[in-house]
Design a protein around this motif. Sequence first.
Motif, PDB file in Angstrom:
ATOM      1  N   ALA A  82      53.766  35.727  45.647  1.00 29.87           N
ATOM      2  CA  ALA A  82      53.263  34.952  44.460  1.00 29.87           C
ATOM      3  C   ALA A  82      51.796  34.794  43.941  1.00 29.87           C
ATOM      4  O   ALA A  82      51.344  34.971  43.013  1.00 29.87           O
TER       5      ALA A  82
ATOM      6  N   PHE B 227      50.112  37.964  42.596  1.00 28.21           N
ATOM      7  CA  PHE B 227      50.641  38.159  41.302  1.00 28.21           C
ATOM      8  C   PHE B 227      49.892  37.221  40.417  1.00 28.21           C
ATOM      9  O   PHE B 227      49.340  37.249  39.217  1.00 28.21           O
TER      10      PHE B 227
ATOM     11  N   ALA C 256      58.410  37.320  39.132  1.00 26.34           N
ATOM     12  CA  ALA C 256      56.822  36.970  39.875  1.00 26.34           C
ATOM     13  C   ALA C 256      56.551  35.542  39.560  1.00 26.34           C
ATOM     14  O   ALA C 256      55.497  35.163  40.041  1.00 26.34           O
TER      15      ALA C 256
ATOM     16  N   SER D 260      49.340  40.926  35.673  1.00 32.46           N
ATOM     17  CA  SER D 260      49.292  40.049  37.065  1.00 32.46           C
ATOM     18  C   SER D 260      47.564  40.123  37.458  1.00 32.46           C
ATOM     19  O   SER D 260      46.783  40.953  36.873  1.00 32.46           O
TER      20      SER D 260
END
Length: 296
Positions: A7, A10, A37, A248
């Motif tokens: 996480a 991203f 995500a 991201s």
Amino acid sequence: MSADHAAELFGLTDAVALVTGGAGGIPKATAVALAKAGAHVAVADIADEFTARTVKEIEELGRRAIGLHADVRQPADVHAMIEETRRQLGPITVAVNAVGGLGVATPKSFLDFTLEEWNGPVERNLTATMLCMQAEAVAMISDGMAGRIVNFGSTSGVTAAPSIAHYGAANAGVIHLTKSAALELAPYDIRVNCVVPGTHLIDRAGRETPTSRRPEQAEFLRQAAAATPLKRLGGAGETAGVALFLASDLSSYMTGHAVISDGGMMHTSQRPAVGTVTPAALTGIETRAGAGGRHE
């Protein structure tokens, strides 16, 4: 790698993402990928039943999601979509503009296009993208967000697209608009990139099957799969991964780029034409098609 570390890579945990066209196909897969995500997702489309399915799938992942009915060719719908997303989910960090395609247009020589036939793919692909980008950028700037806009184009906008020249020209415009907007929006810390898919085998529900297609469509898909270096057509999730990357922090130093996801087709000279047509505009005119050199 732990889920927390993934996480962090991203950078999308509790971000708000808006995905147009998210009722099916690659846009749906992108909406779900964003949710996995860590993002909360607004799904906009005109196919309400399929939009609701996408929303349900995202909610089952533990993310917040809303479905919005929006025809993104209409400025009023676009602005309402933006405002409702902000009202229900919060400031928009990620906007994915994935509405496009040929629509009801069929392969046809550009010599035979009516103005209406030309305008259809242009409005559906280029104009819709422009309207969405305008409203999304203004919202991001107003909310002080370091935003990411991800557009969707087509390889038909990179290489020649005989018989679908209107669609190719519109998507070439999407790619150029992406590059120009990236420069204009960079001072506001908004990145703009474009996913450029090749041929994928996906229906509205996301199923990757050639059933129920017209014979000429099935033959084109067969030829496209055979010509692709990977010897298969793309799946929705594969190209959704490219969109996720561009949305991201993994792509935080990229802006103004068009990233092709086509199984390597663009590196070959094997790309099949979408149908073979004879221009009606040349009926009764003696031509010398195929004759090289000068005509005296």
